[in-house]
Enzyme design. Sequence first.
Site, PDB file in Angstrom:
ATOM      1  N   GLY A  86      11.755  20.561   2.119  1.00 21.25           N
ATOM      2  CA  GLY A  86      11.915  19.279   2.301  1.00 21.25           C
ATOM      3  C   GLY A  86      11.005  18.359   1.472  1.00 21.25           C
ATOM      4  O   GLY A  86      11.106  17.069   1.613  1.00 21.25           O
ATOM      5  N   ILE A  96      -2.668   7.585   1.500  1.00 24.51           N
ATOM      6  CA  ILE A  96      -3.935   7.218   0.741  1.00 24.51           C
ATOM      7  C   ILE A  96      -4.297   5.962   0.841  1.00 24.51           C
ATOM      8  O   ILE A  96      -3.603   5.142   0.188  1.00 24.51           O
ATOM      9  CB  ILE A  96      -3.977   8.152  -0.155  1.00 24.51           C
ATOM     10  CG1 ILE A  96      -3.721   9.528  -0.159  1.00 24.51           C
ATOM     11  CG2 ILE A  96      -5.479   8.049  -1.038  1.00 24.51           C
ATOM     12  CD1 ILE A  96      -3.532  10.408  -1.478  1.00 24.51           C
ATOM     13  N   LYS A 107       4.535   4.643 -10.225  1.00 25.24           N
ATOM     14  CA  LYS A 107       3.434   4.452  -9.475  1.00 25.24           C
ATOM     15  C   LYS A 107       2.101   4.168 -10.367  1.00 25.24           C
ATOM     16  O   LYS A 107       1.077   3.319 -10.303  1.00 25.24           O
ATOM     17  CB  LYS A 107       2.899   5.567  -8.643  1.00 25.24           C
ATOM     18  CG  LYS A 107       3.755   6.018  -7.564  1.00 25.24           C
ATOM     19  CD  LYS A 107       3.605   7.384  -6.924  1.00 25.24           C
ATOM     20  CE  LYS A 107       4.724   7.590  -5.938  1.00 25.24           C
ATOM     21  NZ  LYS A 107       4.653   9.013  -5.182  1.00 25.24           N
ATOM     22  N   GLU A 130      14.022  16.195  -3.107  1.00 26.60           N
ATOM     23  CA  GLU A 130      15.502  15.960  -2.703  1.00 26.60           C
ATOM     24  C   GLU A 130      16.643  16.746  -3.303  1.00 26.60           C
ATOM     25  O   GLU A 130      16.216  17.587  -4.195  1.00 26.60           O
ATOM     26  CB  GLU A 130      15.410  14.372  -3.470  1.00 26.60           C
ATOM     27  CG  GLU A 130      14.533  13.249  -2.888  1.00 26.60           C
ATOM     28  CD  GLU A 130      14.500  12.962  -1.362  1.00 26.60           C
ATOM     29  OE1 GLU A 130      15.833  13.084  -0.791  1.00 26.60           O
ATOM     30  OE2 GLU A 130      13.511  12.303  -1.027  1.00 26.60           O
ATOM     31  N   GLU A 176       0.905  -1.156   0.024  1.00 27.90           N
ATOM     32  CA  GLU A 176       0.032  -0.059  -0.035  1.00 27.90           C
ATOM     33  C   GLU A 176       0.764   1.280  -0.025  1.00 27.90           C
ATOM     34  O   GLU A 176       0.517   2.321  -0.654  1.00 27.90           O
ATOM     35  CB  GLU A 176      -0.971  -0.067   1.340  1.00 27.90           C
ATOM     36  CG  GLU A 176      -1.917   1.254   1.317  1.00 27.90           C
ATOM     37  CD  GLU A 176      -2.884   1.066   0.120  1.00 27.90           C
ATOM     38  OE1 GLU A 176      -2.904   2.090  -0.730  1.00 27.90           O
ATOM     39  OE2 GLU A 176      -3.755   0.252   0.210  1.00 27.90           O
TER      40      GLU A 176
END
Length: 433
Positions: free
Chosen positions: A189, A138, A207, A192, A131
């Site tokens: 932040g 989410i 994704k 990167e 997940e």
Amino acid sequence: MMRTRPLKVALLGCGVVGSEVARIMTTHAEDLAARIGAPVELAGVAVRRPSKVRAGIDPALITTDAMALVKRGDIDVVVEVIGGIEPARTLITTAFEHGASVVSANKALLAEDGTTLYEAAERHGRDLYFEAAVAGAIPLVRPLRESLAGDKVNRVLGIVNGTTNFILDRMDTAGSGYSEALDEATALGYAEADPTADVEGFDAAAKAAILAGIAFHTRVRLDDVHREGITEVTSADLASAQKMGCTVKLLAICERAADGLSVTARVHPAMIPLSHPLASVREAYNAVFVEAEAAGRLMFYGPGAGGAPTASAVLGDLVAVCRNKLADATGPGESAYTQLPVGAMGEVVTRYHISLDVADKPGVLAQVATVFAEHGVSIDTVRQKGRQDGDGEAALVVVTHRAPDAALSGTVEALRKLDTVRGVASIMRVEGE
């Protein structure tokens, strides 16, 4: 009744996410035990730098030998949050071989070679839950794998990268340039030190591959996903979108073809109407629309990254896997029975917003319109404006009707060859209408 013998958990990686997982396992130990039906015990933590102080973690649990940890034989669940392809792939498959189920947040590995992991899990009768690999906290993977298992999903569209959404949001609402917005994202932040994976769309593409595979019950790899980043998006693009009543978002779009015989997966910046719910997703948040035949439109929204949100997803999987372990059962594995081909980007039917720098003289619009007609692309709207500096150039903005992406790309290439077209200032797809 609660079982007294604890379920043993090995943690691979103890960075931002891993340390938060360890903290929650410790501070919420009683609640987790009550929900699972047995206590869970952190049995080992594999790290690269053993000398680093890790608050709340017994130093005796720290090891640099991740392989020895997953081979112990008494480990019930391995939590992998180290990322990357190797050694993560070998460690996960070895964990399956030695009796452990796996909870992973490794989107890159799942998108690149999820099939190997699925097959190893099935071969050894173990669970593979992930997940946390998509959209942080989410709940998205489990609804697709389980809640919508009896439905037919036709489309998944969403914002799945918080860094790029923050950058585009700042460019839109604060008028920042790309570099300025990126610097702000880095300072906060969100980005990167090397933001390439985010701003070039690699993170979102991984994704998208995972979501497409689950949604359409077919195997989709990272290489199957058309990918464009946001580095070429300009303030002028945002201004033009505003004139259309739109904003710009980096979208992951996974679709089943109209004939149902193929699927496509793509990631690219696009203009979407302000009336669309995704247009209001601000800063580093994620949101995903799922369109299914029976369920209709579903929207999932929330923080898509960060230590605590991602750890929340990891712990949710850990509870599910531990419950399965106690019941001597496994959850859903790979569902790729459709084996649908993944279509090329050229097959996608979409709209274009094209901004051209053209000669400011009679007949230019007719020449441009002819090129569109020759490629079978219908024009929706045209906006032309002469330059105030009187240099003999004009700005011409064309918005098309829906057409195959290949036809639109061919149109743009032909426009570049016209003597009256001085340059193609920007090209952007229009989605969400």
